[in-house]
Design an enzyme around this catalytic site. Structure first.
Site, PDB file in Angstrom:
ATOM      1  N   ASP A   1       0.870  -1.178   0.000  1.00  0.00           N
ATOM      2  CA  ASP A   1       0.000   0.000   0.000  1.00  0.00           C
ATOM      3  C   ASP A   1       0.904   1.223   0.000  1.00  0.00           C
ATOM      4  OD1 ASP A   1      -1.927   1.903   0.415  1.00  0.00           O
ATOM      5  OD2 ASP A   1      -2.385   1.306   2.475  1.00  0.00           O
ATOM      6  N   SER A   2       1.564   1.417  -1.117  1.00  0.00           N
ATOM      7  CA  SER A   2       2.575   2.468  -1.182  1.00  0.00           C
ATOM      8  C   SER A   2       1.954   3.808  -1.536  1.00  0.00           C
ATOM      9  CB  SER A   2       3.588   2.108  -2.272  1.00  0.00           C
ATOM     10  OG  SER A   2       2.907   1.996  -3.512  1.00  0.00           O
ATOM     11  N   THR A   3       2.733   4.886  -1.304  1.00  0.00           N
ATOM     12  CA  THR A   3       2.399   6.187  -1.887  1.00  0.00           C
ATOM     13  C   THR A   3       2.809   6.125  -3.358  1.00  0.00           C
ATOM     14  OG1 THR A   3       4.517   6.945  -1.056  1.00  0.00           O
ATOM     15  CG2 THR A   3       2.598   7.457   0.299  1.00  0.00           C
TER      16      THR A   3
ATOM     17  N   PRO B   1       9.029   9.297  -0.572  1.00  0.00           N
ATOM     18  CA  PRO B   1       9.493   8.223   0.314  1.00  0.00           C
ATOM     19  C   PRO B   1       9.143   6.819  -0.162  1.00  0.00           C
ATOM     20  CG  PRO B   1       7.737   9.519   1.366  1.00  0.00           C
ATOM     21  CD  PRO B   1       8.142  10.243   0.128  1.00  0.00           C
TER      22      PRO B   1
END
Lengths: 283, 283
Positions: free
Chosen positions: B155-157, B162
């Protein structure tokens, strides 16, 4: 220079598009008409401040309104298109050689003139010899028709303003009467997401369910419409949109699409639970 | 008072939301963190100016990341979640009693603290005894793991800032190694619509295809993400997302969802032609 067009999608949400130039601005008897050139979406048609189409994503709306019924009905010869002054639906319909005649009923002649001039991408087939354009109120036009069409496509604006009559029970009943006994009606069905749109959606569905024995809703991703989640209605006297889909026959035609496929066709009728529930509540 | 938050979705498109109040604004070691209260979407978490979630539509993203693999894999016991500091994925995972342990790896402790305080709707299950939170870089964490997890949810940005390391070939390869021989990896896969997002999308797909024998993409309607058309990746060593879907077993669980259904599950993998083509070009 910074020039931005903003659509007020709800009282609390705005969608803004950078504009290079305003190519046209006018006021017809029915509405304000604007055409913009934008770096992200190409040309955009805006009626009364609402984006009707952009060159970048209009293919999604027009393909989903046209090819879904054409892949289900085995023999479409006579078609009635209501609204659709931009010509996008006509462009898709004229890909089918078996269609003999298309009545296009657009209330606003000025929209057609503006689209012919500024939006050739959609208006390119309006001069097809099978197309007869009637500058009339769709609600009135359909009243006098009976047992005539295989397919009616209702490409209306929103349920307020000049398109309002195209969301009434009377209108849907008259469409039913104007269709042959195995006819199909397709309509743009608003979005399920924002509260106000969802209420229109439910109201339309209730009226269509009362007017047709088969009434299903399908969806597509249309980035420039509010929420990007747009619904369409498939109302029919005989054919079911999935059980009567003839995918082999449709694929044999070799029509090239950028959104529609006969596989996507099936998935388009598999709705999120909250949308299913919203529609079932009025069935 | 008029107070509007705008997300610059592309250099030429802005999405603006009316705000009642800014509930929090801070800067962590990794990013700027804001929480707004809005009349249309409820509370919104914004990282470095990009909407990560809103209370109105977060259910779509979190349900589609979690229940798709859970309805396919027959026995998920150990899960690794990377990112997900808001707790939405954890909330959905903890609905499954058979899950024994969840490692959650979030690089930014401050995001978790802010979500616990201001976003109880998503953060509500972070204290489940099965959840172990590691404040570490996901890229580094996964390097040392082998044959341990049934499911990894990334569940990344976005693929800049980052979260950048979570889009590399090295990372996907290490996820493969960290999974058991029948493990599944799910990741957020950006949008296919705007050019820049589409390029990220293709690049990710290429790297995942090279790292896993089965790699499929599915989609959902997420109104507050750019274009509203969002993709997810389903990468797997053994299970196919449709052929191995066990809809009867999943429906027997009685888990209540607002977006996901096992019927919609199938439709989510039926992609528009232009998306299929874009992905096939890098396979």
């Amino acid at each position: 220079m910074e020039l931005w067009f903003s659509e007020v999608q709800t009282p609390h949400v705005k969608f803004s598009v950078r504009v290079d130039r305003q190519l046209y601005s006018g006021k017809s008897e029915f509405q304000r008409i604007d055409v913009f050139e934008s770096p992200e979406f190409g040309r955009m048609l805006v009626l009364d401040g609402y984006i009707m189409l952009t060159e970048k994503d209009e293919f999604i709306y027009h393909e989903m309104m046209t090819h879904i019924p054409m892949a289900v009905h085995p023999s479409v010869k006579n078609v009635l298109v209501i609204g659709a002054g931009d010509g996008g639906i006509i462009r898709e319909l004229t890909k089918y050689p078996e269609i003999a005649h298309i009545d296009m009923v657009e209330i606003d002649e000025q929209v057609v003139e503006v689209c012919r001039k500024y939006l050739p991408q959609t208006a390119c087939r309006l001069d097809d010899p099978r197309v007869e354009i009637h500058y009339e109120d769709g609600l009135r036009f359909v009243r006098s028709r009976e047992n005539q069409y295989d397919l009616i496509i209702v490409d209306s604006t929103d349920p307020f303003g000049p398109g309002e009559g195209l969301f009434t029970r009377e209108f849907y009943g008259n469409c039913n009467k104007a269709l042959k006994e195995d006819g199909i009606m397709i309509n743009q069905h608003e979005s399920p997401f924002y509260d106000e749109d969802a209420i229109s959606c439910q109201r339309m569905h209730k009226r269509i369910v009362e007017s047709f024995p088969i009434s299903k809703v399908y969806h597509a991703h249309i980035p420039t419409y509010p929420s990007g989640h747009w619904l369409f209605g498939f109302a029919s006297k005989k054919y079911h949109p999935l059980r009567d889909l003839n995918d082999i026959a449709w694929n044999m035609r070799g029509i090239s699409c950028r959104y529609y496929t006969t596989t996507l066709h099936k998935g388009a009728f598999y709705l999120p639970y909250y949308v299913e529930e919203m529609l079932e509540n009025v069935e």
